[in-house]
Design an enzyme around this catalytic site. Structure first.
Site, PDB file in Angstrom:
ATOM      1  CG  ASP A  50      -9.330  -2.555  11.720  1.00  0.00           C
ATOM      2  OD1 ASP A  50      -9.780  -3.715  11.681  1.00  0.00           O
ATOM      3  OD2 ASP A  50      -9.701  -1.654  10.936  1.00  0.00           O
ATOM      4  CG  MET A  51      -8.390  -8.210  14.819  1.00  0.00           C
ATOM      5  SD  MET A  51      -6.929  -7.996  15.840  1.00  0.00           S
ATOM      6  CE  MET A  51      -5.998  -9.419  15.337  1.00  0.00           C
ATOM      7  CG  ASP A  67     -12.863  -6.955  12.196  1.00  0.00           C
ATOM      8  OD1 ASP A  67     -13.752  -6.250  12.691  1.00  0.00           O
ATOM      9  OD2 ASP A  67     -12.523  -6.894  11.004  1.00  0.00           O
ATOM     10  CD  GLU A  68     -13.331  -1.879  13.327  1.00  0.00           C
ATOM     11  OE1 GLU A  68     -13.658  -0.909  14.033  1.00  0.00           O
ATOM     12  OE2 GLU A  68     -13.656  -2.008  12.142  1.00  0.00           O
TER      13      GLU A  68
END
Length: 342
Positions: free
Chosen positions: A8-9, A105-106
């Site tokens: 996860d960013m 983003d994941e």
DNA sequence: TCTGGGGTCCTCTTTCTC
DNA sequence: TCTGGAGAAAGAGGACCC
């Protein structure tokens, strides 16, 4: 035993902006809408500095501005975030080809077949993303997607969290039900009303009772999820099912010209998106939200699959004619579903 | 001046077809 | 021709996710 990572960013959009505008590092940065906090729009991502002021995603930009007028407000630049996202995903795929994309983003990564220890792999992933792209991520390690996702959320930013098989009672059960994937605000409110606040309390409810309340599909899901059970495989390939565009007017309007022009523009965009991605679709749905937030949809299935702007527009306007425009319109949208490859 | 935009999936109801 | 039922497909709404 499967070994799944959830990557996860951290505050991804804000991190990308801070990377290309280093003067923003350490400052409260809010990404959302057009970037103008006096306009309608919501927060997509707030940097950790902005979160200290109580700003979080989905909050109206105007509210965010009241909380922190000195924050830097920026528009969403999907193209740039997608580009960086693709670089992240490329790095991940070098570690394992079994990767599931979860939005921009994941991602999940199945590392079951890789001999190295999970923690070792995770550290290498974090190092590479940091050294090559200069952004950080949080990683959760567990035996399934459900627990890996909860794990990555437990320590942020730049975290690394392992949930082992025996940890469900100790780590998962004390958490709020809202932490379970699939439990949103409505279900949370309902569960609270019957005095269920934690995942452990949810796990104490008999299966029959859950099925009675939530139906067989969701009832079974809650029963298993609350026990940390999730056999779902990683989805490494997926086809789009629909394509849509919608827009919220800066001011609610009952001007037919404005509404019609906007709908025509949206159908044109959808048609172009379809052509660009090489899909044709069969059902056209329009969506209208009035100033009281009541939302209506009207759908029509066409005789043939199409990506034609004209056909989609005509079908959309047919459906628009079936909704009485007695109140001011806040939002209008167009969607084409039932897609197949051209 | 509260409440985006792009999606998926599920449930219930209505409509069509045999 | 009328009626009813079953099952599929379509339509509408809502919850949820990022």
């Amino acid at each position: 035993m499967r070994r799944i990572l959830h990557i996860d960013m951290d505050a991804f959009f804000a991190a990308v902006e801070q990377k290309r505008h280093p003067d923003l590092i350490g400052k409260p940065v809010v990404i959302g809408g057009s970037g103008d906090p006096t306009q309608r729009g919501v927060v997509s991502t707030a940097s950790y500095e902005a979160r200290k002021f109580g700003i979080h995603s989905a909050m109206p930009l105007r509210t965010a501005y009241k909380l922190c007028p000195q924050a830097v407000f920026l528009p969403v630049d999907y193209e740039e975030y997608s580009r960086v996202s693709a670089e992240v995903k490329n790095i991940l795929r070098e570690f394992s080809p079994i990767m599931e994309d979860v939005g921009i983003d994941e991602a999940f990564l199945d590392i079951s077949d890789i001999p190295e220890a999970s923690e070792e792999i995770s550290r290498k992933i974090k190092d590479r993303i940091k050294s090559e792209l200069d952004i950080t991520c949080s990683i959760g390690i567990a035996g399934n997607k459900l627990l890996a996702k909860i794990a990555s959320d437990l320590r942020k930013p730049d975290g690394l969290t392992i949930i082992n098989e025996g940890d469900v009672e100790k780590i998962i059960w004390p958490l709020a039900v809202r932490k379970l994937w699939g439990v949103g605000p409505k279900t949370e409110t309902y569960l609270r009303s019957i005095n269920i606040n934690t995942i452990g309390e949810l796990a104490a409810i008999p299966l029959e009772k859950l099925i009675n309340h939530f139906g067989p599909s969701y009832g079974n899901y809650l029963y298993e999820a609350s026990r940390g059970i999730d056999e779902s495989p990683l989805v490494t390939h997926w086809e789009p099912k629909s394509s849509s565009r919608e827009t919220t007017f800066q001011r609610d309007t009952n001007d037919w010209q404005t509404i019609a022009r906007t709908l025509a523009g949206l159908t044109k965009e959808v048609s172009e998106d379809l052509k660009h991605s090489g899909y044709i679709g069969k059902t056209v749905t329009i969506k209208i939200r009035f100033d009281d937030f009541k939302t209506y949809t009207r759908a029509k299935t066409m005789d043939e699959f199409t990506d034609s702007n004209e056909t989609i527009r005509k079908t959309a306007f047919e459906s628009l004619g079936r909704i009485k425009l007695e109140k001011k319109v806040r939002l209008i949208g167009a969607r084409v579903s039932g897609l197949k490859k051209k």
